[in-house]
Motif scaffolding. Structure first.
Motif, mmCIF file in Angstrom:
data_model
loop_
_atom_site.group_PDB
_atom_site.id
_atom_site.type_symbol
_atom_site.label_atom_id
_atom_site.label_comp_id
_atom_site.label_asym_id
_atom_site.label_seq_id
_atom_site.Cartn_x
_atom_site.Cartn_y
_atom_site.Cartn_z
ATOM 1 N N LEU A 28 5.356 5.410 1.055
ATOM 2 C CA LEU A 28 4.852 6.603 0.381
ATOM 3 C C LEU A 28 5.208 6.598 -1.101
ATOM 4 C CD1 LEU A 28 5.750 9.422 2.935
ATOM 5 C CD2 LEU A 28 3.663 8.089 2.759
ATOM 6 N N TYR A 29 4.263 6.979 -1.925
ATOM 7 C CA TYR A 29 4.411 7.145 -3.373
ATOM 8 C C TYR A 29 4.754 5.861 -4.126
ATOM 9 C CZ TYR A 29 4.027 12.097 -2.479
ATOM 10 O OH TYR A 29 3.558 13.322 -2.082
ATOM 11 N N PHE A 57 -2.957 4.276 -7.767
ATOM 12 C CA PHE A 57 -2.954 5.316 -6.733
ATOM 13 C C PHE A 57 -1.744 5.147 -5.823
ATOM 14 C CE2 PHE A 57 -5.086 1.912 -4.469
ATOM 15 C CZ PHE A 57 -4.648 2.059 -3.165
ATOM 16 N N ARG A 58 -1.293 6.276 -5.252
ATOM 17 C CA ARG A 58 -0.127 6.279 -4.380
ATOM 18 C C ARG A 58 -0.445 7.017 -3.094
ATOM 19 N NH1 ARG A 58 1.870 9.435 -8.619
ATOM 20 N NH2 ARG A 58 -0.361 9.521 -8.713
ATOM 21 N N TYR A 59 -0.147 6.380 -1.970
ATOM 22 C CA TYR A 59 -0.364 7.038 -0.682
ATOM 23 C C TYR A 59 0.636 8.173 -0.506
ATOM 24 C CZ TYR A 59 -3.453 3.237 0.672
ATOM 25 O OH TYR A 59 -4.487 2.349 0.729
ATOM 26 N N THR A 60 0.168 9.265 0.124
ATOM 27 C CA THR A 60 1.022 10.436 0.319
ATOM 28 C C THR A 60 1.300 10.727 1.794
ATOM 29 O OG1 THR A 60 -0.899 11.911 0.278
ATOM 30 C CG2 THR A 60 0.237 11.504 -1.824
ATOM 31 N N ASN A 61 0.791 9.885 2.683
ATOM 32 C CA ASN A 61 1.130 10.028 4.095
ATOM 33 C C ASN A 61 1.339 8.636 4.698
ATOM 34 O OD1 ASN A 61 -1.493 9.090 4.271
ATOM 35 N ND2 ASN A 61 -2.153 10.590 5.788
ATOM 36 N N ASN A 64 -1.431 6.095 5.405
ATOM 37 C CA ASN A 64 -2.118 5.558 4.224
ATOM 38 C C ASN A 64 -3.586 5.976 4.191
ATOM 39 O OD1 ASN A 64 -0.347 2.377 3.753
ATOM 40 N ND2 ASN A 64 0.305 4.461 3.442
ATOM 41 N N THR A 65 -3.846 7.237 4.564
ATOM 42 C CA THR A 65 -5.216 7.756 4.515
ATOM 43 C C THR A 65 -5.398 8.795 3.413
ATOM 44 O OG1 THR A 65 -4.670 9.417 6.186
ATOM 45 C CG2 THR A 65 -5.630 7.342 6.975
#
Length: 109
Positions: A28-29, A57-61, A64-65
């Motif tokens: 995450l992040y 971009f950074r995934y927040t969950n 990774n959706t």
């Protein structure tokens, strides 16, 4: 006059998880891409520096959706060095996010 350019590609994956579908996903992040460029000038004791930072971009969950979009921010620094009784002292001033870019570091904040 001087300049610098840096680029990092970072794969940071989850190695262990109680939920098997999360394994192998990007942390995450943690952005895959980070970039940095700068341009500076100096005249005698004065310096002016422009810096542009890029964050991919950074995934927040953990699935990774969902993600925060990439962003780039420009900063400017000015400094002046002077001597007081042969001791160098540098005064520095930063202006961050000069173009007032809209971005989020954490989701929903």
């Amino acid at each position: 006059i001087w300049s610098e350019i840096k680029y990092d590609y970072n794969v940071s994956t989850i190695k262990e998880s109680a939920i098997p579908v999360h394994m192998g996903k990007q942390v995450l992040y943690a952005p895959y891409e980070l970039g940095y460029t700068s341009l500076g000038v100096q005249w005698k004791n004065a310096r002016l520096l422009w810096v542009r930072n890029y964050t991919g971009f950074r995934y927040t969950n953990e699935d990774n959706t969902q993600y925060l979009p990439a962003h780039a921010v420009s900063n400017v620094m000015a400094s002046y060095t002077f001597n007081i009784k042969k001791v160098p002292i540098t005064a520095i001033s930063w202006i961050q996010n000069v173009a007032n870019e809209d971005y989020m570091v954490l989701a929903n904040r």
